[in-house]
Design a protein around this motif. Structure first.
Motif, PDB file in Angstrom:
ATOM      1  N   VAL A  88     -63.222  -2.139 -24.093  1.00  0.00           N
ATOM      2  CA  VAL A  88     -63.023  -2.926 -25.312  1.00  0.00           C
ATOM      3  C   VAL A  88     -63.628  -4.324 -25.201  1.00  0.00           C
ATOM      4  O   VAL A  88     -64.423  -4.747 -26.021  1.00  0.00           O
ATOM      5  CB  VAL A  88     -61.528  -3.015 -25.672  1.00  0.00           C
ATOM      6  CG1 VAL A  88     -61.342  -3.802 -26.962  1.00  0.00           C
ATOM      7  CG2 VAL A  88     -60.939  -1.615 -25.830  1.00  0.00           C
ATOM      8  N   ASN A  89     -63.235  -5.085 -24.186  1.00  0.00           N
ATOM      9  CA  ASN A  89     -63.757  -6.428 -23.931  1.00  0.00           C
ATOM     10  C   ASN A  89     -63.271  -7.475 -24.938  1.00  0.00           C
ATOM     11  O   ASN A  89     -62.586  -7.180 -25.912  1.00  0.00           O
ATOM     12  CB  ASN A  89     -65.273  -6.427 -23.850  1.00  0.00           C
ATOM     13  CG  ASN A  89     -65.820  -5.508 -22.772  1.00  0.00           C
ATOM     14  OD1 ASN A  89     -66.910  -5.007 -22.861  1.00  0.00           O
ATOM     15  ND2 ASN A  89     -65.026  -5.260 -21.744  1.00  0.00           N
ATOM     16  N   GLN A  90     -63.694  -8.709 -24.689  1.00  0.00           N
ATOM     17  CA  GLN A  90     -63.209  -9.847 -25.464  1.00  0.00           C
ATOM     18  C   GLN A  90     -63.771  -9.855 -26.879  1.00  0.00           C
ATOM     19  O   GLN A  90     -63.076 -10.157 -27.844  1.00  0.00           O
ATOM     20  CB  GLN A  90     -63.565 -11.150 -24.756  1.00  0.00           C
ATOM     21  CG  GLN A  90     -62.906 -12.393 -25.350  1.00  0.00           C
ATOM     22  CD  GLN A  90     -63.075 -13.607 -24.468  1.00  0.00           C
ATOM     23  OE1 GLN A  90     -63.830 -13.580 -23.506  1.00  0.00           O
ATOM     24  NE2 GLN A  90     -62.373 -14.676 -24.779  1.00  0.00           N
ATOM     25  N   GLU A  91     -65.032  -9.521 -27.001  1.00  0.00           N
ATOM     26  CA  GLU A  91     -65.677  -9.530 -28.315  1.00  0.00           C
ATOM     27  C   GLU A  91     -65.932  -8.091 -28.750  1.00  0.00           C
ATOM     28  O   GLU A  91     -66.777  -7.413 -28.200  1.00  0.00           O
ATOM     29  CB  GLU A  91     -66.995 -10.312 -28.242  1.00  0.00           C
ATOM     30  CG  GLU A  91     -66.820 -11.765 -27.814  1.00  0.00           C
ATOM     31  CD  GLU A  91     -68.148 -12.459 -27.569  1.00  0.00           C
ATOM     32  OE1 GLU A  91     -69.198 -11.842 -27.854  1.00  0.00           O
ATOM     33  OE2 GLU A  91     -68.135 -13.590 -27.073  1.00  0.00           O
ATOM     34  N   PHE A  92     -65.170  -7.615 -29.721  1.00  0.00           N
ATOM     35  CA  PHE A  92     -65.364  -6.250 -30.200  1.00  0.00           C
ATOM     36  C   PHE A  92     -65.516  -6.261 -31.710  1.00  0.00           C
ATOM     37  O   PHE A  92     -64.959  -7.099 -32.409  1.00  0.00           O
ATOM     38  CB  PHE A  92     -64.193  -5.354 -29.784  1.00  0.00           C
ATOM     39  CG  PHE A  92     -62.890  -5.675 -30.456  1.00  0.00           C
ATOM     40  CD1 PHE A  92     -62.545  -5.074 -31.664  1.00  0.00           C
ATOM     41  CD2 PHE A  92     -62.003  -6.578 -29.885  1.00  0.00           C
ATOM     42  CE1 PHE A  92     -61.347  -5.377 -32.295  1.00  0.00           C
ATOM     43  CE2 PHE A  92     -60.796  -6.884 -30.512  1.00  0.00           C
ATOM     44  CZ  PHE A  92     -60.469  -6.283 -31.706  1.00  0.00           C
ATOM     45  N   ASP A  93     -66.302  -5.323 -32.188  1.00  0.00           N
ATOM     46  CA  ASP A  93     -66.513  -5.145 -33.619  1.00  0.00           C
ATOM     47  C   ASP A  93     -65.679  -3.941 -34.063  1.00  0.00           C
ATOM     48  O   ASP A  93     -65.730  -2.882 -33.438  1.00  0.00           O
ATOM     49  CB  ASP A  93     -68.000  -4.901 -33.900  1.00  0.00           C
ATOM     50  CG  ASP A  93     -68.263  -4.633 -35.361  1.00  0.00           C
ATOM     51  OD1 ASP A  93     -68.273  -3.450 -35.760  1.00  0.00           O
ATOM     52  OD2 ASP A  93     -68.447  -5.608 -36.114  1.00  0.00           O
ATOM     53  N   LYS A  94     -64.898  -4.090 -35.113  1.00  0.00           N
ATOM     54  CA  LYS A  94     -63.973  -3.047 -35.524  1.00  0.00           C
ATOM     55  C   LYS A  94     -64.687  -1.739 -35.866  1.00  0.00           C
ATOM     56  O   LYS A  94     -64.261  -0.659 -35.450  1.00  0.00           O
ATOM     57  CB  LYS A  94     -63.144  -3.523 -36.725  1.00  0.00           C
ATOM     58  CG  LYS A  94     -62.195  -4.664 -36.397  1.00  0.00           C
ATOM     59  CD  LYS A  94     -61.395  -5.106 -37.611  1.00  0.00           C
ATOM     60  CE  LYS A  94     -60.446  -6.256 -37.269  1.00  0.00           C
ATOM     61  NZ  LYS A  94     -59.672  -6.702 -38.452  1.00  0.00           N
ATOM     62  N   VAL A  95     -65.768  -1.839 -36.624  1.00  0.00           N
ATOM     63  CA  VAL A  95     -66.513  -0.642 -37.007  1.00  0.00           C
ATOM     64  C   VAL A  95     -67.136   0.027 -35.789  1.00  0.00           C
ATOM     65  O   VAL A  95     -67.064   1.246 -35.618  1.00  0.00           O
ATOM     66  CB  VAL A  95     -67.591  -0.989 -38.063  1.00  0.00           C
ATOM     67  CG1 VAL A  95     -68.563   0.174 -38.250  1.00  0.00           C
ATOM     68  CG2 VAL A  95     -66.936  -1.353 -39.388  1.00  0.00           C
ATOM     69  N   GLU A  96     -67.730  -0.759 -34.904  1.00  0.00           N
ATOM     70  CA  GLU A  96     -68.363  -0.206 -33.710  1.00  0.00           C
ATOM     71  C   GLU A  96     -67.330   0.414 -32.776  1.00  0.00           C
ATOM     72  O   GLU A  96     -67.590   1.433 -32.131  1.00  0.00           O
ATOM     73  CB  GLU A  96     -69.151  -1.303 -32.977  1.00  0.00           C
ATOM     74  CG  GLU A  96     -69.981  -0.798 -31.818  1.00  0.00           C
ATOM     75  CD  GLU A  96     -70.998   0.262 -32.222  1.00  0.00           C
ATOM     76  OE1 GLU A  96     -71.290   1.142 -31.371  1.00  0.00           O
ATOM     77  OE2 GLU A  96     -71.503   0.230 -33.365  1.00  0.00           O
ATOM     78  N   LEU A  97     -66.139  -0.186 -32.704  1.00  0.00           N
ATOM     79  CA  LEU A  97     -65.084   0.377 -31.867  1.00  0.00           C
ATOM     80  C   LEU A  97     -64.662   1.749 -32.386  1.00  0.00           C
ATOM     81  O   LEU A  97     -64.436   2.681 -31.599  1.00  0.00           O
ATOM     82  CB  LEU A  97     -63.886  -0.568 -31.834  1.00  0.00           C
ATOM     83  CG  LEU A  97     -62.744  -0.210 -30.866  1.00  0.00           C
ATOM     84  CD1 LEU A  97     -63.249  -0.149 -29.425  1.00  0.00           C
ATOM     85  CD2 LEU A  97     -61.606  -1.218 -30.988  1.00  0.00           C
ATOM     86  N   LEU A  98     -64.566   1.898 -33.683  1.00  0.00           N
ATOM     87  CA  LEU A  98     -64.252   3.206 -34.268  1.00  0.00           C
ATOM     88  C   LEU A  98     -65.364   4.212 -33.976  1.00  0.00           C
ATOM     89  O   LEU A  98     -65.084   5.371 -33.647  1.00  0.00           O
ATOM     90  CB  LEU A  98     -64.048   3.070 -35.776  1.00  0.00           C
ATOM     91  CG  LEU A  98     -62.712   2.483 -36.228  1.00  0.00           C
ATOM     92  CD1 LEU A  98     -62.765   2.108 -37.706  1.00  0.00           C
ATOM     93  CD2 LEU A  98     -61.563   3.454 -35.954  1.00  0.00           C
TER      94      LEU A  98
END
Length: 212
Positions: A88-98
């Motif tokens: 996951v890390n500190q900087e995550f993008d919601k769409v990219e995580l999905l």
């Protein structure tokens, strides 16, 4: 500052490097956590039961290695029909995580890539995991919103009972925000002899790679 930024963007996977697994403690911790994870109790989210475990400790102390050891455990491999590892890390993008969750779950990666809305991606993820007893590992989480605001909603109503989430984090507030089971598992500093054994193993690996 640069060092912190670099660490926050590191990518991990569920693959286990055996040279990182040294000492009896990590095996004991693995057995204990696997036993707890395969018990029949859970935290209620709606009408489903998902148990969340937190592995907490400072950076570089072995949280990821412990989570990888659990992820690759034979009992875990047999217990869950879907196993997902997310860095996951500190900087995550919601769409990219999905999107990455869909890919790791064995879903249609291309369809996810062509979808730009959070709602549509949630529907794809639900279809992939519907009815599956799932283990989700969220490694190096800095903000509990990665679960609460991204993954919780599409997962809690479709996963089979006794699905599990394991989160590794440096911040105990993440564990609290995700409502992880207490007490959290704290990874402590290695004993000197174990640290020395780990260093020797890593040197051997580096030496072998240099000969290839």
């Amino acid at each position: 500052m640069l060092a912190s930024s670099h660490l926050s963007k590191r990518e991990t996977s569920g693959e286990l490097d055996k040279s990182d697994v040294v000492g009896e403690k990590i095996e004991v911790d693995t057995r204990n956590l696997v036993q707890m994870m395969t018990q029949g109790r859970g935290t209620n989210y709606g009408d489903k039961k998902i148990l969340i475990f937190a592995i907490v400790g400072v950076g570089g102390i072995g949280k990821t290695t412990l989570a990888q050891n659990i992820f690759n455990n034979n009992i875990i491999q047999q217990e869950f029909t879907k196993k997902i590892w997310l860095s996951v890390n500190q900087e995550f993008d919601k769409v990219e995580l999905l999107r990455r969750t869909i890919a790791e779950a064995g879903g249609d990666h291309q369809a996810a890539r062509n979808t730009n809305t959070k709602g549509a991606l949630e529907r794809i993820l639900k279809e992939v995991l519907n009815g599956h007893k799932t283990l989700l590992v969220m490694d190096d989480v800095w903000n509990y919103e990665a679960w609460e605001c991204v993954l919780k909603t599409p997962l809690v109503n479709v996963l089979a009972c006794s699905s599990r989430v394991v989160v590794t984090t440096r911040d105990i507030r993440v564990a609290r925000g995700m409502m992880a089971e207490e007490p959290y598992h704290h990874v402590k500093k290695l004993e000197p002899e174990v640290a020395w054994s780990l260093l020797k193993n890593q040197v051997r690996v580096i030496f072998k790679c240099s000969l290839l």
